[in-house]
Design an enzyme around this catalytic site. Structure first.
Site, short mmCIF file in Angstrom:
data_model
loop_
_atom_site.label_atom_id
_atom_site.label_comp_id
_atom_site.label_asym_id
_atom_site.label_seq_id
_atom_site.Cartn_x
_atom_site.Cartn_y
_atom_site.Cartn_z
N LYS A 99 2.04 5.99 -11.15
CA LYS A 99 2.84 5.70 -10.29
C LYS A 99 4.30 5.79 -10.77
O LYS A 99 4.71 4.86 -11.49
CB LYS A 99 2.70 4.51 -9.46
CG LYS A 99 3.84 4.04 -8.67
CD LYS A 99 3.55 2.80 -7.92
CE LYS A 99 4.87 2.32 -7.27
NZ LYS A 99 4.58 1.04 -6.48
N GLY A 187 7.30 -2.63 1.08
CA GLY A 187 8.13 -2.98 2.13
C GLY A 187 7.69 -3.44 3.20
O GLY A 187 8.16 -3.92 4.17
N THR A 209 3.12 -7.59 -2.47
CA THR A 209 3.69 -8.89 -2.09
C THR A 209 3.39 -9.63 -0.71
O THR A 209 3.03 -10.56 -0.84
CB THR A 209 5.33 -8.53 -2.03
OG1 THR A 209 5.81 -8.06 -3.24
CG2 THR A 209 5.99 -9.93 -1.82
#
Lengths: 258, 66
Positions: A99, A187, A209
């Site tokens: 990535k 996000g 997260t």
């Protein structure tokens, strides 16, 4: 229903890529990964702390399962740094997936598109399976695809913000134009965001997260899994048109009592 | 021998190869990757890769990340 998709030479059934950072402890992390149903795990590469004997390598906690590993180049600020990290990652012998993550701004961690494109070009030539993390710009995503990216990963919002999809219009355009899998990366905050991403037609979602920082990460991992499946099914089903005024489900004129 | 390991100057005694450096830190058998003098080395190369004075060596591993 078998609903598979392909990245590089890997066929995947789970559309949930899960990150391995920020979990309260290795046990919760392991259980959350299990609950997520994810087949692809992301992780980062850092210097070993030679002063501490503590073995904090992520691999000791997940090595017994059969996952595809997607190391990231986080911490890189230039294409050259990202390429260096990618080579280190591949030398582990675990994966040739990478990535590309190149942040030029510490406050937003937004990707540097020019360096990301450069790194993608170099790493594709070196035989890596490259999944660049990029802003949600339709043209930039297309350019990365043309450079040979195996999948393109536009962000929904800055990393770790949980703000959800700030520009669903762009994300929809990116999906329409793409001929490689589009994976929303970064996000997202909760299940409705993940479902929305899938409804827009992306191939998969990468989250860390929102799972790791939930009060119960294991439950949230399971909830996200369901949301991704629901969103995917809704996308395949094709939603109804939106209308401005009501239309009765049973017809309105057919039955009057006077 | 004076070496720069993970950005810090170190004085290591009795090290001739990268494998010796890895062993010095008790990391033999652990999942780690080594870069020496700007070249990434696979684990099979550690035993034959000689270290030189002031060589820059990076010992890295995988940590949690998204």
């Amino acid at each position: 229903m078998r609903d598979l998709f392909r990245i590089g030479n890997q066929e995947l059934s789970s559309r949930f890529f899960i990150g391995t950072g920020l979990f309260p402890n290795p046990h919760v992390q392991k259980e959350a990964i299990k609950a997520s149903g994810a087949q692809v795990l992301t992780f980062a590469i850092r210097r070993i702390n030679l002063e501490s004997a503590r073995d904090d390598s992520i691999l000791q906690h997940v090595q017994d399962e059969a996952y595809t590993y997607l190391p990231n180049t986080s911490g890189a600020r230039t294409a050259d740094e990202a390429v260096r990290i990618a080579r280190l990652a591949r030398a582990s012998g675990l994966s040739d997936w990478i990535k590309v993550e190149i942040s030029a701004n510490e406050r937003t961690l937004l990707p540097d598109p020019i360096e990301t494109l450069k790194a993608t070009e170099i790493l594709v030539k070196e035989g890596f399976t490259v999944l660049p993390y990029i802003t949600d710009d339709p043209i930039m995503c297309k350019r990365l695809e043309e450079a040979g990216a195996a999948a393109v990963m536009p962000g929904a919002a800055p990393i770790g913000t949980g703000l959800g999809i700030l520009n669903p219009y762009h994300l929809g355009l990116i999906v329409e134009e793409a001929s490689v899998p589009i994976i929303v990366d970064a996000g997202l905050g909760t299940v409705s965001d993940a479902a929305q991403a899938m409804e827009l037609g992306v191939s998969a979602v990468l989250m860390n997260t929102p799972v790791a920082k939930a009060k119960d990460p294991v439950w949230m991992a399971g909830a996200m899994r369901l949301a991704i499946e629901a969103g995917r099914l809704a996308y395949l089903s094709g939603r109804m048109e939106k209308k401005k005024y009501a239309s009765a489900s049973s017809g309105y004129e057919a039955f009057k009592l006077n | 021998m004076k070496l720069v390991i993970n950005g810090k100057e170190c004085e290591l005694l009795d090290v001739q190869t990268i494998a010796d450096v890895v062993a010095h830190y008790g990391l033999t058998g652990k999942p780690l990757v080594v870069e020496a003098g700007g070249i990434v080395l696979t684990a099979e190369q550690w035993g034959s890769a000689l270290v030189h004075p002031h060589m820059q060596i990076e010992l890295v591993h995988f940590v949690g990340g998204g």
